[in-house]
Design an enzyme around this catalytic site. Sequence first.
Site, PDB file in Angstrom:
ATOM      1  N   HIS A 127       1.095  -1.209   0.075  1.00 25.25           N
ATOM      2  CA  HIS A 127       0.058  -0.008  -0.090  1.00 25.25           C
ATOM      3  C   HIS A 127       0.776   1.211   0.162  1.00 25.25           C
ATOM      4  CE1 HIS A 127      -3.244  -2.806   1.293  1.00 25.25           C
ATOM      5  NE2 HIS A 127      -2.291  -3.359   1.913  1.00 25.25           N
ATOM      6  N   SER A 132      14.264  20.994 -17.046  1.00 22.34           N
ATOM      7  CA  SER A 132      12.957  21.757 -17.483  1.00 22.34           C
ATOM      8  C   SER A 132      13.412  22.880 -18.161  1.00 22.34           C
ATOM      9  CB  SER A 132      12.658  22.049 -16.026  1.00 22.34           C
ATOM     10  OG  SER A 132      11.430  23.149 -16.112  1.00 22.34           O
ATOM     11  N   LYS A 191      15.726  21.325 -11.886  1.00 17.54           N
ATOM     12  CA  LYS A 191      15.013  19.978 -12.246  1.00 17.54           C
ATOM     13  C   LYS A 191      15.645  19.117 -12.849  1.00 17.54           C
ATOM     14  CE  LYS A 191      10.821  18.958 -12.068  1.00 17.54           C
ATOM     15  NZ  LYS A 191       9.832  19.286 -12.326  1.00 17.54           N
ATOM     16  N   GLU A 205       9.232   7.498 -17.519  1.00 22.04           N
ATOM     17  CA  GLU A 205       7.683   8.289 -17.803  1.00 22.04           C
ATOM     18  C   GLU A 205       7.214   7.697 -19.182  1.00 22.04           C
ATOM     19  OE1 GLU A 205       7.222  12.271 -16.660  1.00 22.04           O
ATOM     20  OE2 GLU A 205       8.865  12.064 -15.090  1.00 22.04           O
TER      21      GLU A 205
END
Length: 458
Positions: A153, A274, A280, A287
């Site tokens: 979880h 970024s 970043k 992804e």
Amino acid sequence: MWAGRFSKEIASDVNDFNSSISFDSRMYRQDIAGSIAHATMLGEQGIIDPSESDVIIAGLNGILEDMDSGSLKIDPSAEDIHMFIEAELTKRIGDAGKRLHTARSRNDQVALDLKLYLKDETRDIFAKVRELVVTVTDIAKQHLDTVMPGYTHMQRAQPITFAHHLMAYAQMFTRDMSRLADCYRRMDVMPLGSCALAGTTYPLNRRRTAELLGFSDITLNSLDGVSDRDYAIELCSALSMLMMHLSRFSEEIILWCSWEFKFIELDDAYSTGSSIMPQKKNPDITELIRGKTARVYGDLQTLLTMMKGLPLAYNKDMQEDKEAVFDAVDTVKMCIKTFIPMIKTMTVNKENMRLAAAKGFINATDCADYLVRKGMPFRTAYKLTGTLVALCIEKNTTLEQLPIEEYKKLSELFDNDIYDAISLDHCVMERNVEGGPAPEAVKAQIAELERRMAGIAL
Ligand code: ARG
């Protein structure tokens, strides 16, 4: 090609709509190999004159050479790669070229080409998945003692090692290898000789054609031979499952790279920045792999839906099979090719993994097990440990730091050896059941996986 029956040319936009050459031309090598085998067999059987068979084969080899070198350009207005090559052959060798299509239809030809093509791709992907398993296993071997929290979880649950976590993926990818091998076996069945749907009156030697093309068997029903696309669907299904595994792995890497975890860092070559936020470093590759999983699922769905209502035997709908299965194959290859060096070059932050494992009471089960070893029933020990955890939370401390007096207040069974029993290393070392995270157990798991993997072949 069918001028005899028709009195008009096909309308040009209809031709564009009907044509598959823009995507089936990638099968030109398979198409030529299939035609060479067919012509060889026709010559051997005396169905065409052996000298004509030789002329056809030489002509096809010439076309192959010119397509490989790029000197023969594909005609985008041809209906498909099969028609293009046959027309080119006839242009080059005249009437002998018109004999190649004896006892053959494009229906069994396209089934053959696609099987040949997908056999090659399946081999290629199989080898890449093997390389992936080897890569994951190699990294695992360096982290047998790297303690990290295991989760359920998304909550810290029990301590494991990074090796153990990685090997879970090695197990998945090994199953992917075995699914690919299984699918390959059913793909390895030669359909040529099914012709349009009902076989032929010519005395073909189908087993000879199969032998020439390296197939282990021939299809046993001419209707099934031309209308079966199970092999493409099975491959897409195996690839979907493989992508699901890559996607879960990617998802974890995305989490592990975050400031919240900081378990690993990806090499700069496998990250992006970024355009606005200078701090970043984004895990775009993972992804994208997660995102591309959707495409492959979509390809599988396309094939299943395209086939579900088709009466026997060939229907033109089936031309839609190629773009879907090619997309699945291309996507998977690209993803694995990027994934392997990305994980090879990532740095593992053992310290942060350990720190995370030291928080969150992931040794609570071990505390309960300690009481059980001293004679307390598990449910009682479970409840008592829960009380201890609540006490620690209240006092803002950990089970490791809670003084022995506090333990003794709750049960006389506690002694100073509790601290050993709940130390992180102890918790991992003691989980040495077969399949467990203890270093010795993971070593055994790796050895067994390597042994089994050697037994999976195409
Ligand atoms: N281009 C077709 C395909 O990709 C193969 C040709 C069979 N066409 C036909 N009208 N019988 O499936």
